[in-house]
Design a protein around this motif. Structure first.
Motif, PDB file in Angstrom:
ATOM      1  N   LEU A 204       0.513  -1.468   0.065  1.00 33.22           N
ATOM      2  CA  LEU A 204       0.031   0.283   0.040  1.00 33.22           C
ATOM      3  C   LEU A 204       0.409   1.409  -0.019  1.00 33.22           C
ATOM      4  CD1 LEU A 204      -2.809  -1.017   2.550  1.00 33.22           C
ATOM      5  CD2 LEU A 204      -2.535  -1.608   0.144  1.00 33.22           C
ATOM      6  N   ASP A 205       0.333   2.320  -0.709  1.00 33.06           N
ATOM      7  CA  ASP A 205       1.065   2.982  -0.423  1.00 33.06           C
ATOM      8  C   ASP A 205       0.622   4.549   0.712  1.00 33.06           C
ATOM      9  OD1 ASP A 205      -1.441   4.964  -0.999  1.00 33.06           O
ATOM     10  OD2 ASP A 205      -0.836   5.607  -2.966  1.00 33.06           O
ATOM     11  N   GLU A 206       0.991   5.519   0.817  1.00 33.87           N
ATOM     12  CA  GLU A 206       1.180   5.917   2.723  1.00 33.87           C
ATOM     13  C   GLU A 206      -0.388   6.313   2.544  1.00 33.87           C
ATOM     14  OE1 GLU A 206       3.009   9.279  -0.872  1.00 33.87           O
ATOM     15  OE2 GLU A 206       3.034   7.099   0.287  1.00 33.87           O
ATOM     16  N   ARG A 207      -1.158   6.777   1.708  1.00 34.01           N
ATOM     17  CA  ARG A 207      -2.408   6.863   1.609  1.00 34.01           C
ATOM     18  C   ARG A 207      -3.559   5.619   2.088  1.00 34.01           C
ATOM     19  NH1 ARG A 207      -4.537   8.104  -2.732  1.00 34.01           N
ATOM     20  NH2 ARG A 207      -2.018   8.011  -4.107  1.00 34.01           N
ATOM     21  N   GLY A 208      -2.535   4.221   1.994  1.00 36.15           N
ATOM     22  CA  GLY A 208      -3.683   2.940   2.037  1.00 36.15           C
ATOM     23  C   GLY A 208      -3.995   2.686   0.759  1.00 36.15           C
ATOM     24  N   ALA A 209      -3.809   3.629  -0.179  1.00 36.67           N
ATOM     25  CA  ALA A 209      -4.241   2.979  -1.821  1.00 36.67           C
ATOM     26  C   ALA A 209      -2.699   1.681  -2.286  1.00 36.67           C
ATOM     27  CB  ALA A 209      -3.861   4.144  -2.986  1.00 36.67           C
ATOM     28  N   VAL A 210      -3.598   1.137  -3.387  1.00 27.77           N
ATOM     29  CA  VAL A 210      -2.476  -0.020  -3.581  1.00 27.77           C
ATOM     30  C   VAL A 210      -1.058   0.723  -4.247  1.00 27.77           C
ATOM     31  CG1 VAL A 210      -2.171  -2.083  -5.377  1.00 27.77           C
ATOM     32  CG2 VAL A 210      -4.478  -2.069  -3.510  1.00 27.77           C
ATOM     33  N   ALA A 211      -0.272   0.367  -4.099  1.00 23.97           N
ATOM     34  CA  ALA A 211       0.996   0.672  -4.651  1.00 23.97           C
ATOM     35  C   ALA A 211       1.503  -0.579  -6.016  1.00 23.97           C
ATOM     36  CB  ALA A 211       2.062   0.883  -3.982  1.00 23.97           C
ATOM     37  N   LEU A 212       1.586  -1.924  -5.558  1.00 28.67           N
ATOM     38  CA  LEU A 212       1.716  -2.902  -6.014  1.00 28.67           C
ATOM     39  C   LEU A 212       1.317  -4.546  -5.321  1.00 28.67           C
ATOM     40  CD1 LEU A 212       4.176  -3.888  -8.197  1.00 28.67           C
ATOM     41  CD2 LEU A 212       5.509  -4.470  -6.124  1.00 28.67           C
ATOM     42  N   ALA A 213       0.560  -4.954  -6.955  1.00 28.62           N
ATOM     43  CA  ALA A 213       0.423  -6.324  -6.205  1.00 28.62           C
ATOM     44  C   ALA A 213       1.149  -7.215  -6.939  1.00 28.62           C
ATOM     45  CB  ALA A 213      -1.159  -6.010  -6.123  1.00 28.62           C
ATOM     46  N   ARG A 214       0.667  -8.607  -5.843  1.00 26.75           N
ATOM     47  CA  ARG A 214       1.055  -9.977  -6.863  1.00 26.75           C
ATOM     48  C   ARG A 214       0.758 -11.124  -6.381  1.00 26.75           C
ATOM     49  NH1 ARG A 214       7.103  -9.346  -8.268  1.00 26.75           N
ATOM     50  NH2 ARG A 214       6.729 -11.807  -8.418  1.00 26.75           N
ATOM     51  N   ILE A 215       0.263 -11.002  -7.217  1.00 29.10           N
ATOM     52  CA  ILE A 215      -0.985 -12.225  -6.767  1.00 29.10           C
ATOM     53  C   ILE A 215      -1.119 -13.594  -7.444  1.00 29.10           C
ATOM     54  CG2 ILE A 215      -3.658 -12.759  -7.130  1.00 29.10           C
ATOM     55  CD1 ILE A 215      -4.028  -9.821  -7.854  1.00 29.10           C
ATOM     56  N   ALA A 216      -0.196 -15.204  -6.413  1.00 28.81           N
ATOM     57  CA  ALA A 216      -0.429 -15.903  -7.043  1.00 28.81           C
ATOM     58  C   ALA A 216      -1.543 -16.802  -7.598  1.00 28.81           C
ATOM     59  CB  ALA A 216       1.240 -16.672  -6.469  1.00 28.81           C
ATOM     60  N   VAL A 217      -1.277 -17.685  -8.437  1.00 31.22           N
ATOM     61  CA  VAL A 217      -2.951 -18.927  -8.460  1.00 31.22           C
ATOM     62  C   VAL A 217      -2.499 -19.759  -8.310  1.00 31.22           C
ATOM     63  CG1 VAL A 217      -5.290 -19.091  -9.790  1.00 31.22           C
ATOM     64  CG2 VAL A 217      -4.621 -16.188  -9.436  1.00 31.22           C
ATOM     65  N   PHE A 218      -2.510 -20.673  -8.087  1.00 29.84           N
ATOM     66  CA  PHE A 218      -1.363 -21.867  -8.077  1.00 29.84           C
ATOM     67  C   PHE A 218      -3.217 -23.007  -7.670  1.00 29.84           C
ATOM     68  CE2 PHE A 218      -2.703 -23.973  -3.260  1.00 29.84           C
ATOM     69  CZ  PHE A 218      -2.774 -22.245  -2.762  1.00 29.84           C
ATOM     70  N   GLY A 219      -3.177 -24.041  -8.215  1.00 26.26           N
ATOM     71  CA  GLY A 219      -3.628 -25.124  -8.730  1.00 26.26           C
ATOM     72  C   GLY A 219      -4.906 -25.345  -9.755  1.00 26.26           C
ATOM     73  N   ALA A 220      -4.351 -24.366 -10.290  1.00 22.36           N
ATOM     74  CA  ALA A 220      -4.946 -23.420 -11.983  1.00 22.36           C
ATOM     75  C   ALA A 220      -4.313 -23.691 -13.770  1.00 22.36           C
ATOM     76  CB  ALA A 220      -6.046 -22.315 -11.938  1.00 22.36           C
ATOM     77  N   ALA A 221      -3.412 -24.168 -13.348  1.00 19.47           N
ATOM     78  CA  ALA A 221      -2.204 -24.057 -14.649  1.00 19.47           C
ATOM     79  C   ALA A 221      -1.250 -25.475 -14.304  1.00 19.47           C
ATOM     80  CB  ALA A 221      -1.452 -22.938 -14.973  1.00 19.47           C
ATOM     81  N   ASP A 222      -0.234 -25.855 -15.188  1.00 22.49           N
ATOM     82  CA  ASP A 222       0.517 -26.094 -14.992  1.00 22.49           C
ATOM     83  C   ASP A 222       1.760 -26.044 -13.920  1.00 22.49           C
ATOM     84  OD1 ASP A 222      -0.715 -28.489 -16.892  1.00 22.49           O
ATOM     85  OD2 ASP A 222       0.945 -27.755 -18.603  1.00 22.49           O
ATOM     86  N   ALA A 223       1.996 -24.825 -13.257  1.00 19.19           N
ATOM     87  CA  ALA A 223       2.448 -24.297 -12.862  1.00 19.19           C
ATOM     88  C   ALA A 223       1.748 -22.612 -11.739  1.00 19.19           C
ATOM     89  CB  ALA A 223       3.757 -23.940 -13.045  1.00 19.19           C
ATOM     90  N   PRO A 224       2.107 -22.830 -10.692  1.00 20.34           N
ATOM     91  CA  PRO A 224       1.878 -21.832 -10.047  1.00 20.34           C
ATOM     92  C   PRO A 224       1.848 -20.199 -11.338  1.00 20.34           C
ATOM     93  CG  PRO A 224       3.700 -22.009  -8.511  1.00 20.34           C
ATOM     94  CD  PRO A 224       2.964 -23.267 -10.110  1.00 20.34           C
ATOM     95  N   VAL A 225       0.776 -19.417 -11.239  1.00 21.21           N
ATOM     96  CA  VAL A 225       0.920 -18.227 -12.247  1.00 21.21           C
ATOM     97  C   VAL A 225       0.253 -16.595 -11.307  1.00 21.21           C
ATOM     98  CG1 VAL A 225       0.587 -19.558 -14.578  1.00 21.21           C
ATOM     99  CG2 VAL A 225      -1.590 -18.566 -12.643  1.00 21.21           C
ATOM    100  N   LEU A 226       1.408 -16.086 -11.508  1.00 19.05           N
ATOM    101  CA  LEU A 226       0.658 -14.495 -11.019  1.00 19.05           C
ATOM    102  C   LEU A 226      -1.090 -13.977 -11.989  1.00 19.05           C
ATOM    103  CD1 LEU A 226       4.509 -12.766 -10.589  1.00 19.05           C
ATOM    104  CD2 LEU A 226       2.461 -13.239  -9.328  1.00 19.05           C
TER     105      LEU A 226
END
Lengths: 291, 160
Positions: A204-226
């Motif tokens: 989060l940034d200093e105001r509480g909004a998203v600055a950067l996100a990394r979302i890893a999904v697993f079990g849905a493809a041959d390997a985990p994906v972002l």
């Protein structure tokens, strides 16, 4: 049920282990054995030699640096991580994920390095390393090299660890003060392999909004994906609406397959719902228990 | 080629000559004669083969005999405190009727004893989480959970 016969060595140094791999093509490394031994018992593999890594002290060593960066030796057992309040506090996403790995007896033996190298598409550690932007250290006869988690998982049960190489450690960068996390998975029973799961780290940034996100999904493809687009769409936003939209975007980008555990359609639905739930936890718009 | 493995089982030292491909479960049952540890699935799904390896519960079907050199193993045969003295969990399982066919019982007892060593006053949720890797196919888990709760209470009250 009994495995095909194999020979066994337990070298005391990494150098000896590498030499054994070089001298015995087809040899397999034995870490915790919680995936390998079932494979052997079912005779899905019949390696001529197992090289047991348990006697190599440096592989079980973990280092928590002053800034919070955490290096876990590849032979760190899941339960050792789970029972260590300091490392749990240093890496909250991993701490949320580890209790979902199988059961206590399995976690007492199974290792982080073994899980990463086995690279089951539904396993928790690979997704956590991806979401945390961790880096793997791989030793070979020519020395060591470092591979980012994003380049480590190359396919179904396949990784960047080459023939004759050994994963020695995984390093998690320091957890930033304004990073939040979410973890959600659906399995038929607690401890079963996830049908789909999501590990998310949101800065989060200093105001509480998203600055950067990394979302890893697993079990849905041959390997985990972002889920890159979903992560992009979050930037500058906050709240439940952002989590919902990210869920929809992740679903649109990931095309799971059907198998005897779940249909592709059901898995797609899970991708959307679990991305939303994990981000809801991270953004503080859903109770952590909801997963 | 056989390897010589020195291991302490239920307090007794053993020197065993083992082929590397044999599981600890197989070794316990067939070489040491401790058949209380049950063979269920052989792939780590059922928990019937749970033993304590250096105090920690493991599935003995997923540990190789050659891996346990220098370790201490506790099996169901070593759980009771003397010829006439049951472990409080064994006593509670009997009082609560927590065994039906009994095949899963040794695994449950070993797992529960490790749970209570680690956490002497577990909540019901913690008990259910702790025994999640042990499967009972006869009946259900209600009496097993009640027995573990009772054993924890007995220990806390100094009855056992």
């Amino acid at each position: 049920m009994r495995p095909a016969a194999f020979d066994y060595r337990a070298p005391a140094t990494l150098g000896e282990a590498l030499a054994l791999l070089a001298a015995h093509p087809g040899a397999k490394l034995l870490a915790g054995g919680q995936s390998l031994v079932p494979v052997l018992n079912l005779r899905l593999a019949a390696p001529p030699l197992l090289v047991d890594l348990r006697r190599i002290p440096e592989l079980a060593r973990s280092v928590l640096e002053h800034d919070g960066a955490l290096t876990l030796g590849a032979m760190t057992r899941h339960r050792v991580f789970e029972r260590d309040a300091r490392v749990r506090a240093a890496q909250p996403l991993a701490a949320a994920a580890v209790p979902h790995i199988a059961h206590v007896a399995i976690r007492n033996r199974g290792t982080i390095g073994g899980s990463l190298c086995h690279a089951d598409p539904a396993a928790e550690w690979p997704a956590v390393t991806l979401a945390c932007d961790a880096a793997m250290t791989i030793a070979g006869s020519a020395g060591t090299r470092t591979v980012d988690a994003a380049d480590f998982f190359t396919g179904l049960f396949e990784t960047a660890v080459g023939t004759g190489e050994i994963l020695t450690a995984v390093r998690f960068p320091a957890w930033p003060a304004r990073r939040r996390h979410g973890f959600a998975e659906v399995a038929r029973r607690h401890g079963d392999f996830a049908l789909v799961g999501v590990a998310a780290a949101v800065d989060l940034d200093e105001r509480g909004a998203v600055a950067l996100a990394r979302i890893a999904v697993f079990g849905a493809a041959d390997a985990p994906v972002l889920a890159q687009e979903a992560a992009q769409a979050l930037v500058g936003r906050r709240g439940e609406g952002a989590a919902r939209e990210a869920g929809r975007l992740a679903r649109a980008r990931i095309a799971p397959r059907s198998d005897h555990h779940a249909s592709a359609e059901y898995r797609s639905e899970l991708v959307e719902v679990l991305v939303r739930r994990a981000l809801g936890q991270a953004l503080g718009v859903a109770p952590a228990k909801a997963a | 080629m056989k390897r010589i493995v020195e291991v302490t089982i239920n307090g007794e030292r053993h020197e065993l000559a083992l082929e590397p491909y044999r599981s600890l479960l197989d070794v316990l049952r067939n070489d040491v004669g401790l058949t209380g540890t049950k063979k269920g699935c052989d792939v780590g799904d059922c928990g019937a083969c749970t033993v304590l390896l250096d105090g920690k519960p493991v599935n003995s079907c997923l540990v190789l005999g050659v891996e346990v050199g220098g370790s201490e193993i506790l099996t169901i045969e070593g759980l009771q405190r003397g010829p006439e003295r049951l472990h409080p969990l064994q006593d509670a399982f009997m009082r609560h009727g927590a065994a039906q066919c009994g095949f899963c019982t040794p695994g449950f007892l070993m797992m529960a004893s490790a749970l209570l060593d680690e956490n002497p006053a577990p909540t019901e949720e913690e008990i259910r989480f702790g025994i999640a890797g042990n499967i009972c196919r006869c009946t259900g888990y209600t009496k097993i959970v009640a027995a573990i709760q009772a054993a924890a209470r007995d220990k806390a009250e100094g009855k056992a």
